[in-house]
Every structure is written in C-alpha cells, then in structure tokens.
Write a protein that holds these residues in place. Structure first.
Motif, PDB file in Angstrom:
ATOM      1  N   LEU A 132      30.538 -14.662  75.239  1.00 19.56           N
ATOM      2  CA  LEU A 132      29.596 -14.360  76.149  1.00 19.56           C
ATOM      3  C   LEU A 132      29.553 -14.786  77.420  1.00 19.56           C
ATOM      4  N   LYS A 133      29.347 -14.089  78.547  1.00 22.05           N
ATOM      5  CA  LYS A 133      29.378 -14.607  79.831  1.00 22.05           C
ATOM      6  C   LYS A 133      28.086 -14.533  80.364  1.00 22.05           C
ATOM      7  N   PRO A 134      27.831 -15.364  81.527  1.00 24.49           N
ATOM      8  CA  PRO A 134      26.487 -15.157  82.161  1.00 24.49           C
ATOM      9  C   PRO A 134      26.292 -13.797  82.759  1.00 24.49           C
ATOM     10  N   GLU A 135      27.182 -13.311  83.380  1.00 26.99           N
ATOM     11  CA  GLU A 135      27.190 -11.698  83.684  1.00 26.99           C
ATOM     12  C   GLU A 135      26.927 -10.651  82.679  1.00 26.99           C
ATOM     13  N   ASP A 136      27.031 -11.210  81.458  1.00 25.65           N
ATOM     14  CA  ASP A 136      26.508 -10.223  80.375  1.00 25.65           C
ATOM     15  C   ASP A 136      24.896 -10.051  80.366  1.00 25.65           C
ATOM     16  N   THR A 137      24.293 -11.033  80.912  1.00 28.16           N
ATOM     17  CA  THR A 137      22.676 -11.024  80.818  1.00 28.16           C
ATOM     18  C   THR A 137      22.101  -9.613  81.268  1.00 28.16           C
ATOM     19  N   ALA A 138      21.612  -9.250  80.292  1.00 31.12           N
ATOM     20  CA  ALA A 138      20.719  -7.819  80.662  1.00 31.12           C
ATOM     21  C   ALA A 138      19.992  -7.379  79.620  1.00 31.12           C
ATOM     22  N   VAL A 139      19.175  -6.506  79.868  1.00 29.34           N
ATOM     23  CA  VAL A 139      18.641  -5.628  78.707  1.00 29.34           C
ATOM     24  C   VAL A 139      19.569  -4.581  78.179  1.00 29.34           C
ATOM     25  N   TYR A 140      19.731  -4.711  76.824  1.00 34.25           N
ATOM     26  CA  TYR A 140      20.669  -3.717  76.105  1.00 34.25           C
ATOM     27  C   TYR A 140      19.888  -2.742  75.311  1.00 34.25           C
ATOM     28  N   TYR A 141      20.348  -1.555  75.432  1.00 33.54           N
ATOM     29  CA  TYR A 141      19.900  -0.525  75.013  1.00 33.54           C
ATOM     30  C   TYR A 141      20.740   0.282  74.086  1.00 33.54           C
ATOM     31  N   CYS A 142      20.185   0.824  73.155  1.00 28.11           N
ATOM     32  CA  CYS A 142      20.951   1.574  72.053  1.00 28.11           C
ATOM     33  C   CYS A 142      20.623   3.096  72.380  1.00 28.11           C
ATOM     34  N   ALA A 143      21.560   3.982  72.546  1.00 30.10           N
ATOM     35  CA  ALA A 143      21.390   5.334  72.793  1.00 30.10           C
ATOM     36  C   ALA A 143      22.121   6.322  71.974  1.00 30.10           C
ATOM     37  N   ALA A 144      21.661   7.528  71.664  1.00 33.94           N
ATOM     38  CA  ALA A 144      22.137   8.657  70.886  1.00 33.94           C
ATOM     39  C   ALA A 144      22.451   9.662  71.617  1.00 33.94           C
ATOM     40  N   ASP A 145      23.478  10.322  71.479  1.00 33.38           N
ATOM     41  CA  ASP A 145      24.068  11.554  71.860  1.00 33.38           C
ATOM     42  C   ASP A 145      24.205  12.637  70.788  1.00 33.38           C
ATOM     43  N   PRO A 146      23.435  13.763  70.988  1.00 29.63           N
ATOM     44  CA  PRO A 146      23.600  14.816  69.991  1.00 29.63           C
ATOM     45  C   PRO A 146      24.790  15.703  69.851  1.00 29.63           C
ATOM     46  N   SER A 147      25.915  15.039  69.995  1.00 31.89           N
ATOM     47  CA  SER A 147      27.119  15.644  70.108  1.00 31.89           C
ATOM     48  C   SER A 147      28.153  14.688  68.977  1.00 31.89           C
ATOM     49  N   PRO A 148      29.132  15.117  68.660  1.00 36.15           N
ATOM     50  CA  PRO A 148      30.036  14.146  67.832  1.00 36.15           C
ATOM     51  C   PRO A 148      31.044  13.355  68.552  1.00 36.15           C
TER      52      PRO A 148
ATOM     53  N   GLN B 135      16.596  -8.017  75.084  1.00 36.35           N
ATOM     54  CA  GLN B 135      16.926  -8.836  76.080  1.00 36.35           C
ATOM     55  C   GLN B 135      17.964  -9.790  75.592  1.00 36.35           C
ATOM     56  N   VAL B 136      19.243  -9.791  76.306  1.00 30.57           N
ATOM     57  CA  VAL B 136      20.196 -10.776  76.102  1.00 30.57           C
ATOM     58  C   VAL B 136      20.427 -11.794  77.410  1.00 30.57           C
ATOM     59  N   THR B 137      20.252 -12.898  77.091  1.00 27.83           N
ATOM     60  CA  THR B 137      20.444 -14.053  78.027  1.00 27.83           C
ATOM     61  C   THR B 137      21.442 -15.042  77.900  1.00 27.83           C
ATOM     62  N   VAL B 138      22.355 -15.111  78.712  1.00 30.34           N
ATOM     63  CA  VAL B 138      23.521 -16.041  78.286  1.00 30.34           C
ATOM     64  C   VAL B 138      23.389 -17.294  79.577  1.00 30.34           C
ATOM     65  N   SER B 139      23.302 -18.170  79.311  1.00 33.69           N
ATOM     66  CA  SER B 139      23.087 -19.440  80.101  1.00 33.69           C
ATOM     67  C   SER B 139      24.603 -20.034  80.445  1.00 33.69           C
ATOM     68  N   SER B 140      24.840 -20.441  81.527  1.00 31.90           N
ATOM     69  CA  SER B 140      25.887 -20.908  82.084  1.00 31.90           C
ATOM     70  C   SER B 140      26.156 -22.389  81.688  1.00 31.90           C
TER      71      SER B 140
END
Length: 123
Positions: free
Chosen positions: A85-101, A118-123
């Motif tokens: 993991l890198k500091p630039e990976d810091t973000a809110v991460y969302y799971c999502a579903a697409d009703p297609s295969p 929330q994912v927070t990566v410290s330097s």
C-alpha cells in the motif's frame, strides 16, 4: 433490493496490507462486482472488477500487481486484497454490483453500492 456492506478498512503503514470484504444481501446471481475508491477532492475512481463467475478480472493501472479482487458466490462475498500500500491509496473504498455477468471499469451500470470503508495509508 441488493445491499452491500464493506469492512476491513483501517490505518496501515506504507508497504503494508489490508483485505477488504464486501457481503451482499439480496440476489446477486450473475452480477459483476467491482471496487471503486474516492479520495477527498477527487472523482470516484475505478479500482478493480470481477465477472460473475470470477473468470476475468480487471485492474486500474495504479493498483495492478498490488491489488487482487476475488469472490465467493456461495457466501455472497467479494474481497479486495491490497498489498504494498501507498499513501496515494488513501481513500474511501466502495463495493459495487452490476446486474450483468460482464465486468466494466466504469461506474456506469453499477446499480448497487455499499456505504464505503476508509483506508488510510501513512507515509
């Protein structure tokens, strides 16, 4: 109605690892699943996606080789293993579903979204 709940976010040092989980309630049979993230002041960004049967995966160039998406349809679960993991990976991460295969790198078509973790990566 499909509901998605993410977990596994937290604080980690650069170079560390986290595993995000997403559990789905409601029918997700034949749904593609994806992970997106959003950092403060930035647009929602594609991270990874997986087809309904897990046969194909796609990753953003920024995470390729470091992140891995997987799913367990019997458990209605999707995972995002995040390594190096890198500091630039810091973000809110969302799971999502697409009703297609299939699998898409665009948020367009993803009909259901989790609340984010929330994912927070410290330097």
């Amino acid at each position: 109605q499909v509901r998605l709940v993410e977990s596994g976010g937290g604080l980690v040092q650069a170079g560390g690892s986290l595993r995000l989980s997403c559990v789905a309630s409601g029918r997700t049979f034949s749904y593609a699943m994806g992970w997106f993230r959003q950092a403060p002041g930035k647009e929602r960004e594609f991270v990874a996606t997986i087809t309904w049967n897990g046969g194909s995966t796609y990753y953003a160039e920024s995470v390729k080789g470091r992140f891995s998406i997987s799913r367990d349809n019997a458990k209605n679960m999707v995972y995002l293993q995040m390594n190096s993991l890198k500091p630039e990976d810091t973000a809110v991460y969302y799971c999502a579903a697409d009703p297609s295969p299939g699998a898409s790198t665009s948020p367009r078509g993803y009909k259901y979204w989790g609340q984010g973790t929330q994912v927070t990566v410290s330097s």
